[in-house]
Motif scaffolding. Sequence first.
Motif, mmCIF file in Angstrom:
data_model
loop_
_atom_site.group_PDB
_atom_site.id
_atom_site.type_symbol
_atom_site.label_atom_id
_atom_site.label_comp_id
_atom_site.label_asym_id
_atom_site.label_seq_id
_atom_site.Cartn_x
_atom_site.Cartn_y
_atom_site.Cartn_z
ATOM 1 N N PRO B 205 0.816 -1.199 0.229
ATOM 2 C CA PRO B 205 -0.072 0.088 -0.136
ATOM 3 C C PRO B 205 0.784 1.125 -0.050
ATOM 4 O O PRO B 205 1.990 1.077 0.362
ATOM 5 N N MET B 206 0.263 2.469 -0.416
ATOM 6 C CA MET B 206 0.947 3.480 -0.780
ATOM 7 C C MET B 206 1.645 4.231 0.327
ATOM 8 O O MET B 206 2.745 4.591 0.401
ATOM 9 N N TRP B 207 0.838 4.233 1.413
ATOM 10 C CA TRP B 207 1.291 4.854 2.740
ATOM 11 C C TRP B 207 2.665 4.150 3.260
ATOM 12 O O TRP B 207 3.151 4.860 4.017
ATOM 13 N N VAL B 208 2.776 3.064 3.164
ATOM 14 C CA VAL B 208 3.880 2.270 3.553
ATOM 15 C C VAL B 208 5.153 2.665 2.833
ATOM 16 O O VAL B 208 6.143 3.005 2.982
ATOM 17 N N ASN B 209 4.946 2.833 1.625
ATOM 18 C CA ASN B 209 6.254 3.223 0.721
ATOM 19 C C ASN B 209 6.604 4.493 0.683
ATOM 20 O O ASN B 209 7.715 5.048 0.495
ATOM 21 N N ILE B 210 5.467 5.535 1.174
ATOM 22 C CA ILE B 210 5.860 6.715 1.014
ATOM 23 C C ILE B 210 6.805 7.375 2.170
ATOM 24 O O ILE B 210 7.583 8.194 1.881
ATOM 25 N N ILE B 211 6.931 6.568 3.326
ATOM 26 C CA ILE B 211 7.828 7.055 4.589
ATOM 27 C C ILE B 211 9.069 6.263 4.371
ATOM 28 O O ILE B 211 9.312 5.099 4.583
ATOM 29 N N PRO B 212 10.171 6.996 3.905
ATOM 30 C CA PRO B 212 11.285 6.263 3.698
ATOM 31 C C PRO B 212 12.072 6.129 4.805
ATOM 32 O O PRO B 212 11.891 6.673 6.028
ATOM 33 N N LYS B 213 12.940 4.997 4.661
ATOM 34 C CA LYS B 213 14.011 4.557 5.982
ATOM 35 C C LYS B 213 15.265 5.751 5.746
ATOM 36 O O LYS B 213 15.629 5.837 4.924
ATOM 37 N N PRO B 214 15.490 6.522 6.867
ATOM 38 C CA PRO B 214 16.657 7.721 6.505
ATOM 39 C C PRO B 214 17.779 6.823 6.537
ATOM 40 O O PRO B 214 18.743 7.285 7.466
ATOM 41 N N THR B 215 18.403 6.231 5.545
ATOM 42 C CA THR B 215 19.530 5.445 5.384
ATOM 43 C C THR B 215 20.298 6.596 4.555
ATOM 44 O O THR B 215 20.163 7.452 3.905
ATOM 45 N N VAL B 216 21.991 6.295 4.933
ATOM 46 C CA VAL B 216 22.825 6.941 3.999
ATOM 47 C C VAL B 216 22.588 6.867 2.425
ATOM 48 O O VAL B 216 22.649 8.023 1.772
ATOM 49 N N ASP B 217 22.279 5.702 2.413
ATOM 50 C CA ASP B 217 22.211 5.481 0.820
ATOM 51 C C ASP B 217 21.103 6.097 0.382
ATOM 52 O O ASP B 217 21.386 6.814 -1.016
ATOM 53 N N PHE B 218 19.900 6.183 0.912
ATOM 54 C CA PHE B 218 18.772 6.946 0.626
ATOM 55 C C PHE B 218 19.172 8.576 0.241
ATOM 56 O O PHE B 218 18.872 9.203 -1.009
ATOM 57 N N PHE B 219 19.961 9.087 1.076
ATOM 58 C CA PHE B 219 20.395 10.490 1.039
ATOM 59 C C PHE B 219 21.461 10.700 0.184
ATOM 60 O O PHE B 219 21.279 11.880 -0.671
ATOM 61 N N MET B 220 22.211 9.847 -0.073
ATOM 62 C CA MET B 220 23.257 10.006 -1.057
ATOM 63 C C MET B 220 22.549 10.178 -2.459
ATOM 64 O O MET B 220 22.994 10.761 -3.354
ATOM 65 N N HIS B 221 21.798 9.086 -2.679
ATOM 66 C CA HIS B 221 20.948 9.179 -4.020
ATOM 67 C C HIS B 221 20.219 10.294 -4.301
ATOM 68 O O HIS B 221 20.131 10.687 -5.332
ATOM 69 N N ALA B 222 19.604 10.694 -3.104
ATOM 70 C CA ALA B 222 18.627 12.015 -3.434
ATOM 71 C C ALA B 222 19.399 13.348 -3.636
ATOM 72 O O ALA B 222 18.663 14.148 -3.964
ATOM 73 N N ALA B 223 20.652 13.249 -3.022
ATOM 74 C CA ALA B 223 21.362 14.614 -3.046
ATOM 75 C C ALA B 223 21.250 15.473 -4.332
ATOM 76 O O ALA B 223 20.705 16.539 -4.392
ATOM 77 N N LEU B 224 21.813 14.790 -5.400
ATOM 78 C CA LEU B 224 21.642 15.690 -6.565
ATOM 79 C C LEU B 224 20.550 15.865 -7.339
ATOM 80 O O LEU B 224 20.117 17.305 -7.649
ATOM 81 N N PRO B 225 19.674 14.827 -7.439
ATOM 82 C CA PRO B 225 18.196 15.524 -8.003
ATOM 83 C C PRO B 225 17.608 16.541 -7.127
ATOM 84 O O PRO B 225 16.890 17.106 -7.569
ATOM 85 N N VAL B 226 17.351 16.554 -5.776
ATOM 86 C CA VAL B 226 16.933 17.028 -4.772
ATOM 87 C C VAL B 226 17.497 18.630 -4.879
ATOM 88 O O VAL B 226 17.024 19.751 -5.027
ATOM 89 N N PHE B 227 18.919 18.517 -4.941
ATOM 90 C CA PHE B 227 19.745 19.777 -5.183
ATOM 91 C C PHE B 227 18.991 20.464 -6.568
ATOM 92 O O PHE B 227 18.662 21.740 -6.416
ATOM 93 N N ALA B 228 19.184 19.671 -7.735
ATOM 94 C CA ALA B 228 18.840 20.345 -8.869
ATOM 95 C C ALA B 228 17.494 20.728 -8.857
ATOM 96 O O ALA B 228 17.064 21.904 -9.292
#
Lengths: 330, 355
Positions: B205-228
Amino acid sequence: MTENENLIEVSDLKMYFPITKGVIFQKKVADVKAVDGVSFTIKKGETLGLVGESGCGKSTTGRAILQLYRPTAGSVKFKDVELTELKGEKLRHMRRNMQMIFQDPYASLNPRMTVGGIVGEPLEVHNIAKGREKRERVQELLRVVGLNPYFVNRYPHEFSGGQRQRIGVARSLALNPDFIVCDEPISALDVSIQAQIVNMLEDLQQEFGLTYLFIAHDLSMVRHISDRIAVMYLGKIVEITDHNTLYEDPKHPYTQALLSAVPIPDPVIEDQRQRIILAGDVPSPIDPPPGCNFSTRCPRVMDICKEVDPTWQDIGENGEEHWVACHLYE
Amino acid sequence: MLQFIVRRILWAIPVLLAVTFFTFALVRAIPGGPFDFAGDRSLPPSVVANLEAKYHLSDPLWQQFCSYLIGDTVCRPGDDSGRASKGVLLGDLGPSFRYRGRTVNDIIATALPISFQLGMMAMMLGIGIGIPFGVLAALKHNTWIDYSATLVAILGVSVSNVVLGPVLIWFFALKLGWFPVATWAAEPLFSGIADKYIAASEQIPMWVNIIPKPTVDFFMHAALPVFALGTALSATIARMTRGSLLQVIREDYIRTARSKGLRERAVVVRHALKNSLIPVVTILGPMFAGVLTGTFVIELIFAIPGLGRHFVNSIGNRDYPVVLGTTLLYGVAIVIANMLVDITYAWLDPRVRLE
Ligand SMILES: Nc1ncnc2c1ncn2[C@@H]1O[C@H](COP(=O)(O)OP(=O)(O)OP(=O)(O)O)[C@@H](O)[C@H]1O
Ligand SMILES: [Mg+2]
């Protein structure tokens, strides 16, 4: 004990607003000479009326005195303290003693703040009262200006113009100032309310020993409340004298023209009243005429008026002061 | 407040119905169909006819719209050819024509959380940078600070993500190697719940997917697109904030505040800022709705499997249910965003009443 009886001493005050051009580097191309060298004093407990047409620089004078604009030149002394040299914290503390009732009761109150916030904020800023004490003081101030003390939690838009002006008055009284600039406090209001506000201001003056600079744009309003009256034209003061003298024996042609426009309650005299209609428009304060500023419209203009600035001199008799700037009396 | 929200939701229903109707009509007006493939991938006419029959594409349009809206049981009584659609009104957005065996609901449930996470972080970055810079530029009006902030903001608006994205990847991911090049790495925070659904091979279900686990990997992947994405948003926000604050700072009541003897900082924070945020909030609403439902360019450049590409690709594919579903979702997002904007208005400005 020699105490200076003048609360306010203004000398050669100038307030120029630069007009700039340019997209990136702003270059000054001209000045709006909103106030161009005015001098006067206000005694303790006195009301000085300041009269002149719209745009002649009355509000600017009031604001420059209170250092809401930093004057371009000249000096403003409040109780012998030179205000133009005060900065930062010192100026902030000085603001306790001098306040302003603003011209526009609609625009001058923050729409986001409650009456309690607007009136009480100065108390908090100057560490005078907080919390419950502040609230009580605000309610008392509202009572003083004739508003229901239960209005504290309301917002400005819930009030009429007259009530808003009373809020402005309460706000200006909050810090127990000695001096208040009343910038056309009644011209935005209905005639029926004008008298109420003027009477209230007079009562408050009696009660708290206030000194007023009372700004208005026509003479009929100020006679009643002022002790002395200054007449302003295009950034300069042309005449100052006692309020009765000004009405009975106006010297400056501009004052005479203004007075001729004031209706007289006596129908017989009113019928004989000769209106002096001034020709032309007020020149631009960016580029005032050479010589006397009024020379372009003066019915009694002479050659000298168009070249030489008239001197600011006291022509009063019997020890009465009557200052005027006009070549007719030189 | 509650009354206000209920009324707004009731109002939204006819609006969303109209959106559905016009999208349905427009997408059907585009020539071509979902099963027209070019060249050697083209299907034999008999297969196309079969497929069209399966998805009821040869039925009269009114019947198709009817069953899209209120379901097969009402509009196609006695039809047992395939799975029966329950209709949009019951939350069933139908099957995708292009992704065999997947429903539009599944596609949204998988892709929306990713776009939502990206958009949310970008919005936070955009607001976090945009508002302070706008305020700074306004307070230092006509100084070099103002000019440089304005210059950066204009650059931010005009240098599109098409340029910024690849530059970021080239420099920070390829040259410096600080961040991964692309893709998204979100795991659900409640992985236990997710695992249960996976074990039962059901859609998480969507609500389970929406809340991410705050892992280093998650933020490293997110950094560039979020910045852009975030910098692009912040440029717009900064410009709005600056303009609006410049206007407010000239108001009479600001002079009143000064005359009270307030410190300049207090004048700005207490009197000017909140008043100046009203127009900023107005643009934040639609911006929020747009960004949270996915941004095509960023998701394409960084190979992020979000919802943005479905908006665009589904039109090319004539994947009618996906077009309708994503459009409707965007409509719902707009409605919610505008409702939040109005609630914020009421908080910022006591003259606004939520009645
Ligand atoms: N901040 C400013 N920048 C530039 N010019 C200004 C500014 N404030 C006032 N002026 C100009 O200075 C002149 C005098 O304005 P001021 O507001 O003092 O007039 P006023 O006598 O109070 O008029 P009114 O009776 O309409 O209130 C006007 O020409 C006005 O346009
Ligand atoms: Mg004025």
